[in-house]
Structure formats: C-alpha cells, structure tokens
Design a protein around this motif. Structure first.
Motif, short mmCIF file in Angstrom:
data_model
loop_
_atom_site.label_atom_id
_atom_site.label_comp_id
_atom_site.label_asym_id
_atom_site.label_seq_id
_atom_site.Cartn_x
_atom_site.Cartn_y
_atom_site.Cartn_z
N HIS B 171 45.94 47.15 21.09
CA HIS B 171 45.11 46.07 21.62
C HIS B 171 43.73 46.07 20.96
O HIS B 171 43.15 45.01 20.70
CB HIS B 171 44.98 46.25 23.13
CG HIS B 171 44.08 45.24 23.80
ND1 HIS B 171 44.25 43.88 23.66
CD2 HIS B 171 43.00 45.41 24.60
CE1 HIS B 171 43.31 43.25 24.36
NE2 HIS B 171 42.54 44.15 24.92
N ARG B 172 43.20 47.26 20.70
CA ARG B 172 41.87 47.34 20.10
C ARG B 172 41.85 46.77 18.68
O ARG B 172 40.89 46.10 18.28
CB ARG B 172 41.37 48.78 20.12
CG ARG B 172 41.02 49.25 21.53
CD ARG B 172 40.49 50.66 21.54
NE ARG B 172 39.99 51.02 22.86
CZ ARG B 172 38.78 50.74 23.31
NH1 ARG B 172 37.92 50.11 22.54
NH2 ARG B 172 38.41 51.11 24.52
N ALA B 181 35.66 34.13 24.55
CA ALA B 181 36.48 34.97 25.43
C ALA B 181 36.56 36.41 24.93
O ALA B 181 36.74 37.34 25.72
CB ALA B 181 37.90 34.38 25.55
N ASP B 182 36.42 36.57 23.61
CA ASP B 182 36.49 37.93 23.06
C ASP B 182 35.26 38.76 23.43
O ASP B 182 35.33 40.00 23.45
CB ASP B 182 36.62 37.87 21.54
CG ASP B 182 37.86 37.10 21.10
OD1 ASP B 182 38.91 37.27 21.73
OD2 ASP B 182 37.76 36.34 20.13
N GLU B 185 36.01 40.70 26.40
CA GLU B 185 36.84 41.86 26.08
C GLU B 185 35.97 43.06 25.67
O GLU B 185 36.21 44.20 26.08
CB GLU B 185 37.78 41.47 24.95
CG GLU B 185 39.10 42.15 24.95
CD GLU B 185 39.88 41.99 26.24
OE1 GLU B 185 39.73 40.96 26.91
OE2 GLU B 185 40.64 42.92 26.57
N ILE B 188 34.15 44.37 28.80
CA ILE B 188 35.09 45.06 29.70
C ILE B 188 35.30 46.50 29.23
O ILE B 188 35.20 47.46 30.03
CB ILE B 188 36.46 44.33 29.74
CG1 ILE B 188 36.34 43.04 30.54
CG2 ILE B 188 37.56 45.24 30.31
CD1 ILE B 188 37.51 42.08 30.33
N HIS B 189 35.58 46.68 27.95
CA HIS B 189 35.90 48.03 27.48
C HIS B 189 34.66 48.90 27.38
O HIS B 189 34.75 50.12 27.53
CB HIS B 189 36.70 47.96 26.18
CG HIS B 189 38.10 47.45 26.45
ND1 HIS B 189 39.12 48.29 26.83
CD2 HIS B 189 38.60 46.20 26.48
CE1 HIS B 189 40.22 47.56 27.06
NE2 HIS B 189 39.93 46.29 26.85
N GLU B 191 32.25 48.69 29.60
CA GLU B 191 32.02 49.07 30.99
C GLU B 191 33.04 50.12 31.46
O GLU B 191 32.71 51.05 32.18
CB GLU B 191 32.10 47.83 31.89
CG GLU B 191 31.56 48.06 33.28
CD GLU B 191 31.43 46.77 34.08
OE1 GLU B 191 31.74 46.81 35.28
OE2 GLU B 191 31.02 45.75 33.52
N ALA B 192 34.28 49.96 31.01
CA ALA B 192 35.31 50.94 31.36
C ALA B 192 34.94 52.32 30.81
O ALA B 192 35.12 53.34 31.48
CB ALA B 192 36.67 50.51 30.79
N ASN B 193 34.40 52.33 29.62
CA ASN B 193 34.00 53.60 29.01
C ASN B 193 32.84 54.23 29.77
O ASN B 193 32.82 55.43 30.02
CB ASN B 193 33.61 53.35 27.54
CG ASN B 193 33.29 54.63 26.81
OD1 ASN B 193 33.97 55.64 27.01
ND2 ASN B 193 32.27 54.60 25.98
N ALA B 195 32.25 53.82 32.86
CA ALA B 195 32.67 54.18 34.22
C ALA B 195 33.03 55.64 34.35
O ALA B 195 32.89 56.23 35.42
CB ALA B 195 33.87 53.31 34.64
N THR B 219 33.12 37.12 36.83
CA THR B 219 34.47 37.06 37.40
C THR B 219 34.54 36.04 38.54
O THR B 219 35.48 36.04 39.32
CB THR B 219 34.90 38.44 37.96
OG1 THR B 219 33.95 38.84 38.96
CG2 THR B 219 34.94 39.48 36.88
N ARG B 223 39.01 34.38 36.74
CA ARG B 223 39.27 34.99 35.43
C ARG B 223 38.01 35.68 34.96
O ARG B 223 36.91 35.38 35.42
CB ARG B 223 39.62 33.90 34.41
CG ARG B 223 40.86 33.16 34.79
CD ARG B 223 41.39 32.45 33.59
NE ARG B 223 41.85 31.13 33.95
CZ ARG B 223 42.41 30.29 33.09
NH1 ARG B 223 42.55 30.62 31.84
NH2 ARG B 223 42.82 29.11 33.48
N VAL B 224 38.14 36.55 34.01
CA VAL B 224 36.98 37.30 33.54
C VAL B 224 36.43 36.63 32.30
O VAL B 224 37.12 36.49 31.29
CB VAL B 224 37.37 38.76 33.24
CG1 VAL B 224 36.16 39.53 32.75
CG2 VAL B 224 37.94 39.41 34.50
#
Lengths: 229, 229
Positions: B171-172, B181-182, B185, B188-189, B191-193, B195, B219, B223-224
């Motif tokens: 996916h990366r 929209a990208d 993406e 999101i990643h 923020e996930a990192n 977290a 959100t 949708r995000v």
C-alpha cells in the motif's frame, strides 16, 4: 484460524449507486464475497460469514446472522471467542476479521496477515482512507470501533490495552471496492493477471461479473477509470 | 543498487492545485522527494535524482538533469546502465526507479522491492490507478512506457521480452501523493506512527510540511479527508 467476514445484506455497496442498480450491487457484492471466501480458504483460514440478514445464496462456509450494526456485531463475536463466551466455554486463541469487499485479496496477502497475527497481539491491515480492512486479534481485551478513521482508533485502543501491533502493508488488502474508482483497480489487476497467463490463478468472480456487465478500463483522459458499454 | 528518482522541477504536483499554491506545491514536492531519498538510503539503495531541470536545493545525493519527458529520460538511463553504455563501458547488474512522490515509502517497503528485484528480471510495484510507482530491472531489454496504465504496459513488455516478473504488493508503494485525497493518506499514517511513539521512525518531512501548512484530517462527513485551517 476462524476468519469472520462481515457482510451487509441490506443496501450493500451504496456508494456504487452511481454506476450500478440495486440488484446489480447485490450481485456484485455477492461475487466479491465469494472471492474473499475462496482466498481465505486457500490461505488456510476457516471463513464464517457474519451477515446482517439471511444470505440468499449457497455459500461454501457457515453463516451467522446478527442484525446489529457492524461494530456491535463484530464485538459480540470477539466477546464470544476471545473471552471464552462461546458455546463450549473455551476461548479461541485468535480470531480474524476480513471485510467482504476486499475483492483484490489474494491468498498470499491473507497468509501474510495471518502470519503477522500469529506473532503480534493485533495485526492490522489498514484500508485506503483510514479504515481497517482486516485484522487478527489474540489480545482478549481488543474490541473494534469502525466509525471514522478506524485504523487510527484501533491503534489507540491497542496502545491503551498494551497490545503489540503489527501493520500489514498490502495494496490488495488496502483496497476495498467501495466507489467507482475502485472498480478500475479490480479490472487493472484482473487484466495484469491475464497478461501473463493467470499467475494469480483464474479470473475472480467480481472482475468477471464487471466485465460481463459491460465494464472496461478507460484511459482516454490520461487517468485510468471505467466505462460501461 | 543504484536507485533513480525522477523528479519534475517544472509544474510539480499540478493535480494538487485545488489545495496548494504553486510555491507550496514545489515546497511540498521537495519535502516528499527528501523523504523518498532518505528511505532509499536507509533501505541500502544508492539514490540518484533524475531531474527535468536544476533542483534549487541541497540534496543528499547526486542529481542528473535530463529535460526529456519521463519515459524518454528513464529509458535513456536504462540504456546507459543495462547495456553498458555508461562512462566506464560496464553494464550495471540492475537498476531501480522509484517515483519522487512516494512520500509513504518506508525502508521496509523498499527493501522488499529491492529483494524482489534481486530474484526476478523485473520487480514492479503497481500504483493505485494502474501506474508503475517503482521497479527494479535487470533484464537488458526492458524499457518503460509511462503513458496510460503503465503497470499493464510493463507487464506486457516483460512478457514480450521473456522477462520474469515479481509484483510487490505494498500500500505504501502503491500510494503516490497525487491528488487531495492522497494528502489524507499521508496524515493518517503519520498519525498512526505517532500513536505508538513513532515505531516507523520520526515524522517525515512531507507530513510535517502539511501539518505546518495547516492541514488536518477531517472525518466529519463519514469519510476521511483533509481540511485546512
């Protein structure tokens, strides 16, 4: 391991309503579900459909009907399995949840997910747009929340309960077939597979359904989309 | 192995013009380029920027300027390397090409690509929408054609020259930062990192640039997406 596949029998794939009629969306969603069930089986998982209502089709695996919203239904299933609340009172070691619209999922991609889930307390396959397209959980406290950017919520929940997380980086698992642009993705990979004689296996039901319904790739405006004859 | 990173210095990232001014697009594209160069270096590759014009920045690797369109410039580079047309007359064993806008690329994802390219004549990382976001070629006859659905064209070219193909499912690597929209993406990643304390390493330049420019995840409509303050 048991692999739950949530499937909505009412209003499936409503974001595809611009290009597919209601009965077409239902037929397409069922084709995608069958592809996902086959890939899970081939990857060594034991699929079980978790449906919101009766599925009017002969599926190759058990079906549990639970008409609650997705988050509640999945958490009910996790309760029953990870906490020993099942019929036999034994807790499962781990359980997987794979979305029914991952029509690009291959056995290889799912094997990677399952392997990650055997090593970590929680293996997550994020979807494009921040969803959680698939996961394997063995931590007994893990519960889902599918509202909003669920991938981020699930990372936070994992941190709160002290669950170790593995993230599976897969384009095939990240691509849920949700909106018209995703149909192009399905046709691209079906065509790529056909280009070298089908190294990914035979053509999948969902992409064949699309082609039979008249969809084809359209590259006329420089980007790749779909057109319908 | 040498890893070429094509980079457009004129009108970069024009599909982001709805959300970024021209000078912002240039700054963002440069931040993404630097992230890609870092990830290549960390994965053990030797990056070289293949730019359409002079890059007005101090980059951590050599830069070759070639003002031809992308396909011609990359094929010129493949000619020089895979056929022994380089300065020393020796052919390189293999060469990689990684797009400059793969701001989500991690060293792990690139290591997987490089490993696949050591086994197969051609390792391809398809992009969402049918592009070719990265590849490693060792077959001396392989040449690119980036117009249209280049992933499909490259599979066909490989079949024609008898080159064995490995496809990298990431996916990366599938996510080029191309349209609004990208940007979600990327956030999101990032923020996930964050977290879980940054298991993917420190925050990358491109996502930090976006946050500094006022972008945040949105959100509100289910949708995000991104919003800008």
């Amino acid at each position: 391991m048991e692999v739950l596949v949530p499937f909505s029998t009412d209003r499936p794939k409503s974001r595809l309503s611009a290009v597919l009629a209601p009965d077409e969306r239902a037929a397409f969603a069922l084709a995608a579900l069958r592809d996902v069930l086959d890939a899970i089986d081939e990857a060594g998982g034991e699929p079980r459909v978790l449906a919101t209502g009766t599925v009017d089709a002969d599926l190759p695996c058990p079906v549990t009907v639970d008409d609650r919203p997705l988050t509640e239904a999945v958490n009910g299933a996790l309760d029953a399995r990870l906490k020993g609340g099942g019929a036999d009172g034994d807790a499962a070691e781990r359980v997987a949840v794979v979305m029914a619209d991952l029509a690009l999922a291959t056995p290889d991609a799912l094997r990677e997910l399952f392997a990650a889930g055997r090593e970590a307390d929680l293996a997550l396959a994020p979807g494009r747009g921040g969803g959680t397209n698939a996961f394997v959980a063995s931590h007994p406290e893990f519960r889902v929340d599918y509202h909003g950017a669920s991938y981020l919520d699930h990372r936070r929940i994992a941190a709160e309960i002290g669950a170790g997380v593995a993230v599976v980086d897969s384009h095939r698992l990240a691509t849920d077939i949700d909106e018209p642009a995703d149909l192009a993705e399905l046709l691209i990979h079906a065509e790529a597979n056909a280009a070298d004689g089908g190294s990914d296996g035979g053509e999948k039901r969902a992409s064949r359904w699309l082609r039979d319904a008249g969809f084809a790739l359209d590259t006329t405006d420089g980007r790749v989309g779909v057109e319908r004859e």
